[in-house]
Design an enzyme around this catalytic site. Structure first.
Site, short mmCIF file in Angstrom:
data_model
loop_
_atom_site.label_atom_id
_atom_site.label_comp_id
_atom_site.label_asym_id
_atom_site.label_seq_id
_atom_site.Cartn_x
_atom_site.Cartn_y
_atom_site.Cartn_z
N ASP A 167 0.85 -1.19 0.00
CA ASP A 167 0.00 0.00 0.00
C ASP A 167 0.88 1.24 0.00
O ASP A 167 1.95 1.25 -0.61
CB ASP A 167 -0.90 -0.02 1.25
CG ASP A 167 -2.19 0.73 1.02
OD1 ASP A 167 -2.23 1.93 1.33
OD2 ASP A 167 -3.16 0.12 0.53
N HIS A 204 -3.01 5.91 4.43
CA HIS A 204 -3.85 4.79 3.97
C HIS A 204 -3.28 3.46 4.45
O HIS A 204 -3.99 2.62 5.02
CB HIS A 204 -3.94 4.85 2.45
CG HIS A 204 -4.96 3.95 1.84
ND1 HIS A 204 -4.64 2.71 1.33
CD2 HIS A 204 -6.28 4.11 1.60
CE1 HIS A 204 -5.73 2.13 0.83
NE2 HIS A 204 -6.75 2.97 0.97
N SER A 412 -11.06 -0.89 0.60
CA SER A 412 -9.67 -0.86 1.08
C SER A 412 -9.58 -1.32 2.52
O SER A 412 -8.58 -1.94 2.93
CB SER A 412 -9.11 0.56 1.00
OG SER A 412 -8.61 0.86 -0.26
#
Length: 476
Positions: A167, A204, A412
């Site tokens: 990621d 994230h 996600s």
């Protein structure tokens, strides 16, 4: 015309790739992004066939000089992919690319003879809230507990389940969050801009790692910053980056991947074919996000879960809304999505543990759900005005402060919840085979949710708390 949010994200991703002209496809329909003027082929004989066939096609039908068609990148790598330029790409303006479409058509007869795909667009692979966004992070009040909450259990380095998160990288203050004390990996590149404003999608990967650790404390989590550049990478590079991610520490028990793209096909991505074939030989389980387009179109690599030979190696995960009873409005769906987990308004680590960090919203919320749902979804609540939106919002976008934890939505984040449940199952059962653990977990699941009229397996962690939101007030 592509949806507003997709167009906004196109502009942002194009700015992050200034030297790569991008197009929206197919035929400007707003389903995926790809590199203009370039196609992909497998190295060796197939690349030669593609190059010769495309050169002959354009010389005959378009009057282009043969030197318009040429190799446009390294001819050998572990992904086994060659970039072939089929036309002058020009500028990335968001329109479709007739030259690439023509090249694909030119190979149709050769592909029929070969019995497999020989050529592909060079798609943009992005984190699953980017070109198909669920929403942006929302601050939570200091002292708000994580959701899912921290499960009971200790970290034991001798028995911990190895989890690789591919990621964006880790935020500099992630160790200030107790659940991430044992997490390691790459640092997030350029967390803030020159004005000290948190950049979009920074945090994230940290948020994802926090979710895994909350659901499964006995995990060794490594975060690789494969998608640090605006959460996007070209398909021609993605396969190689996946190999690099597993090279550093070896193949883990579980890979958590919240990235992908649709491509209008049902046979996977040419650029990750070599990696996926290698994955199939390993014991590693790939858990991948189904994407946030609110669509039944396969999203790759998650949709490999529906291809013969990959059903045990890949688990595709869609998102449930905050009450856990139905699918989230944004979640992709269909038979290729094999499980669903909470993915709306989850709370996990972001940044600002050491010092509060400002963030400026990039997208405006809507007056109604853009997918046609009637519950108070993240399309319209909480209200904010964004920098990239152009539909009559105020000149100054909304700014907020993050102080550690945040609330965020998307497939996600449903993905690491599922990863955590598989890892927790491995610890509880002393199971060392992640693929067997995945099968056992799915067989033992007694919870179900409704997604677009279908009853689907729902992976609900014991520490997850449903979040129900009242309808927002009308925008003034």
């Amino acid at each position: 015309m592509a949806p507003q949010r997709f167009r906004e994200q196109f502009a942002q991703i194009q700015r992050s790739m200034p030297d790569v002209p991008l197009a929206i496809g197919p035929d400007d329909a707003g389903e995926f992004l790809y590199e203009k003027g370039v196609v992909l082929a497998r190295d060796g004989e197939e690349a030669r066939v593609v190059e010769d066939t495309v050169r002959q096609h354009f010389t005959t039908f378009a009057g282009l000089a043969p030197d318009h068609v040429r190799r446009a990148g390294p001819e050998t790598n572990r992904s086994g992919i060659t970039r072939i330029q089929v036309a002058d790409p020009g500028r990335g303006d968001g329109s479709g690319d007739p030259a690439v479409a023509g090249a694909l058509r030119a190979l149709s007869a050769a592909e029929a003879r070969a019995g497999h795909r020989m050529v592909s667009r060079n798609h943009v692979v992005s984190i699953a809230v980017n070109a198909c966004p669920g929403d942006e992070p929302v601050p939570v009040a200091p002292g708000t507990p994580p959701n899912p909450g921290a499960a009971e259990g200790a970290h034991d380095p001798d028995s911990a389940v190895g989890v690789l998160v591919i990621d964006t990288g880790l935020m500099h203050d992630h160790r200030s969050y107790p659940l991430l004390a044992h997490t390691r990996g790459d640092a997030q590149v350029a967390e803030c801009d020159g004005d000290g404003i948190l950049q979009q999608y920074c945090g994230h990967g940290t948020f994802i790692a926090g979710l895994v650790a909350a659901v499964a404390p006995n995990t060794d989590i490594t975060v690789r910053g494969t998608l640090n550049d605006a959460g996007a990478v070209l398909e021609s590079e993605f396969g190689e980056k996946l190999f690099e991610a597993v090279d550093e520490g070896g193949w883990p028990d579980v890979i958590s991947l919240s990235a992908g793209t649709s491509n209008g096909r049902t046979d996977g991505l040419l650029g990750v074919d070599a990696f996926m074939r290698e994955l199939r030989k390993q014991r590693t389980l790939l858990v991948a996000a189904a994407g946030n387009n609110g669509s039944a179109t396969p999203f790759w690599p998650a949709a490999y879960a529906d291809l013969p030979g990959y059903e045990h190696a890949v688990l595709s995960v869609g998102a449930l809304r905050g009450d856990g009873e139905y699918g989230a409005c944004f979640s992709n769906h269909g038979g290729w999505v094999k499980a669903y987990a909470p993915g709306e308004r989850l709370t996990s680590a972001l940044t600002g543990f050491d010092t509060p960090v400002p963030y400026v919203y990039q997208h405006s919320t809507y007056d109604a759900c853009r997918y046609g749902f009637t519950y108070p979804c993240t399309c319209l609540h909480p209200r904010h005005n964004g920098l990239l939106s152009e539909d009559g919002g105020p000149a100054k976008p909304d700014q907020v402060m993050f102080e550690g934890l945040a609330q965020w939505s998307g497939t996600s984040f449903a993905t690491p919840v599922a990863v955590g449940m598989i890892a927790a199952h491995m610890t509880a059962r002393a199971q060392t085979d992640p693929r067997k653990a995945r099968r056992q977990l799915m067989e033992d699941t007694t919870e179900f949710a409704e997604v677009r009229g279908s009853h689907v397996p729902a992976l609900l962690p014991p520490t997850w708390r449903p979040v129900r939101v009242s309808p927002p007030a009308a925008r003034a």
